[in-house]
Design an enzyme around this catalytic site. Structure first.
Site, PDB file in Angstrom:
ATOM      1  CB  SER A  56       4.908   2.738  -8.904  1.00 45.35           C
ATOM      2  OG  SER A  56       6.191   3.236  -8.616  1.00 45.35           O
ATOM      3  N   PRO A  57       3.334  -0.638  -9.358  1.00 49.13           N
ATOM      4  CG  PRO A  57       3.560  -2.959  -9.347  1.00 49.13           C
ATOM      5  CD  PRO A  57       4.358  -1.695  -9.403  1.00 49.13           C
ATOM      6  CE1 TYR A  83      15.474   3.492 -10.428  1.00 48.92           C
ATOM      7  CE2 TYR A  83      15.649   1.100 -10.488  1.00 48.92           C
ATOM      8  CZ  TYR A  83      15.006   2.267 -10.863  1.00 48.92           C
ATOM      9  OH  TYR A  83      13.881   2.204 -11.656  1.00 48.92           O
ATOM     10  NE  ARG A 127       6.464   6.738  -6.769  1.00 49.78           N
ATOM     11  CZ  ARG A 127       5.769   6.914  -7.886  1.00 49.78           C
ATOM     12  NH1 ARG A 127       4.443   6.774  -7.863  1.00 49.78           N
ATOM     13  NH2 ARG A 127       6.369   7.206  -9.022  1.00 49.78           N
ATOM     14  N   GLY A 128       3.510   1.378  -2.714  1.00 52.49           N
ATOM     15  CA  GLY A 128       3.080   0.766  -1.467  1.00 52.49           C
ATOM     16  C   GLY A 128       1.742   1.227  -0.950  1.00 52.49           C
ATOM     17  CG  PHE A 129      -1.475   4.982  -0.970  1.00 52.40           C
ATOM     18  CD1 PHE A 129      -1.407   5.634   0.244  1.00 52.40           C
ATOM     19  CD2 PHE A 129      -2.684   4.971  -1.648  1.00 52.40           C
ATOM     20  CE1 PHE A 129      -2.525   6.262   0.793  1.00 52.40           C
ATOM     21  CE2 PHE A 129      -3.806   5.587  -1.124  1.00 52.40           C
ATOM     22  CZ  PHE A 129      -3.723   6.240   0.106  1.00 52.40           C
ATOM     23  CG  HIS A 182      15.459   5.968 -16.016  1.00 51.80           C
ATOM     24  ND1 HIS A 182      16.306   5.608 -14.999  1.00 51.80           N
ATOM     25  CD2 HIS A 182      14.218   5.816 -15.506  1.00 51.80           C
ATOM     26  CE1 HIS A 182      15.609   5.257 -13.933  1.00 51.80           C
ATOM     27  NE2 HIS A 182      14.343   5.381 -14.218  1.00 51.80           N
TER      28      HIS A 182
END
Length: 387
Positions: free
Chosen positions: A261-262, A113, A265-267, A182
């Site tokens: 990403s639960p 990251y 990713r914000g969507f 990863h």
């Protein structure tokens, strides 16, 4: 009265006073997108007016590999990487301290990251709190002089050890709470990877072993060598592939599951639309097929389902998405991220929500009836995910 893990009333009142500092965490402009966020705790009556916090715990893994953590963790990537604009260091650190004061004990980062920059930021934020939290990080991507070689992976024993030492130094801890691979490395057998991490566990540098985006065969093979505490893979209402074989295997072997990403990713939080512009220098969503304007426009039907479902229950779309995950299995610990105190509050309150079996079916049926448009990754990124 709500009880906060490890925090008495006086400490909580102090943290509430300090929240004013975190409130200055800057909002991303209307043309940008807020970072992903939502969090978890013990069941409480909906509509409770107490300040959001986590007291419930969940266990990842079993036996000697078990790890007791807050029922929702904190995904740290977006604090300064891949999520458009972000606040300054002081605001980020204040937000992390708010999360800790409210009972969050699991913080997730990775070497990749921003190549160690996120680890260093998290390490600074967690300074003085290492006895209250677990910090997890990841190895396996290949870097040369700090630049990722995206077509290759490197889980060789030498690289695993090098990344471990770097992560310990960056995070300022003596032991990593969990060390994830990863992405799978086709050139290094998983048995070699597992044995290397097992050695690090025996040396006291790592507490637990985790794997990301791997298939069932890899999990079984790794688990025979070194007990796996958790699998971390993408999982939400728009991506449910892990339900086919990974979740059943986790249940069989006593392995926890950490969905990243639960809220997609914000969507699924309803903050993104086809006119959203992502920072070309610091947001990977601009390159993802699912975040192209045409796909966003088509997939908004799913957000509308969550909005309609939540409206009659007094909860937001993001809370619907998080609560659905947390109601799936008691050994699932989501790691949403955010840069905003208001979203942290929203996330934590999602942990209060319990859906009946009928409500779960209603929600799943409504979402499943809508085709998802666009792949979650581009071709290169998708090739790194084991099927």
């Amino acid at each position: 009265m709500r009880k906060y893990n490890g925090i008495n009333r006086r400490e909580f009142l102090r943290s509430a006073m300090l929240s004013g500092a975190a409130m200055c965490v800057s909002s991303i402009s209307n043309e940008m997108v807020a970072n992903e966020s939502r969090d978890k705790q013990e069941p409480l009556a909906l509509g409770s007016k107490v300040a959001a916090g986590i007291s419930a715990k969940r266990t990842l893994g079993s036996g000697t590999a078990s790890m007791v953590v807050s029922a929702i963790g904190f995904g740290c990537m977006g604090l300064n990487y891949h999520r458009s604009q972000h606040p300054g260091k002081k605001q980020v650190i204040a937000l992390v301290h708010e999360a800790i004061d409210r009972g969050v004990t699991l913080f997730d980062t990775a070497e990749s990251y921003g190549y160690q920059t996120n680890e260093r930021l998290v390490g600074e934020a967690l300074k003085g709190y290492s006895d209250r939290v677990f910090v997890t990080t990841k190895f396996g991507h290949k870097f040369v002089d700090g630049v990722q070689i995206k077509t290759e992976e490197d889980s060789s024993p030498n690289n695993i050890r090098k990344v471990c030492e770097n992560s310990l130094r960056n995070l300022g801890v003596e032991t990593l709470g969990m060390f994830y691979q990863h992405r799978a490395d086709p050139n290094t057998p998983i048995e070699v990877v597992a044995e290397t991490v097992n050695e690090l566990i025996r040396e006291g540098k790592v507490l637990h072993f985790g794997l990301c985006e791997v298939n069932a065969d890899t999990i079984r093979r790794a688990h025979r060598i070194c007990p796996v505490t958790a699998i971390q893979s993408e999982y939400h209402l728009m991506h449910r592939a892990v339900e086919d074989s990974i979740l059943p295997l986790c249940e069989e072997l006593g392995i926890g599951f950490v969905p990243y990403s639960p809220i997609n990713r914000g969507f699924l939080g309803g903050l993104i639309n086809e006119y959203t512009r992502f920072d070309p220098e610091n947001d990977n969503r601009q390159d993802l097929p699912r975040f192209q304007p045409e796909a966003i426009r088509a997939n908004m039907r799913i957000v509308e389902v969550l909005n309609a479902f939540g409206r009659t229950r007094g909860i937001t779309p993001a809370q619907v998405a998080l609560a659905w995950l947390m109601n799936k299995k008691p050994w699932i610990v989501a790691i949403p991220g955010t840069t905003k105190l208001s979203h942290l509050e929203e996330n934590l309150r999602a942990a209060d929500i319990i859906f009946t079996a009928g409500e779960m079916r209603e929600l799943e049926d409504a979402v499943s009836a809508i085709p998802v448009v666009g792949s979650r990754y581009n071709a290169l990124q998708e090739s790194k995910v084991q099927k």
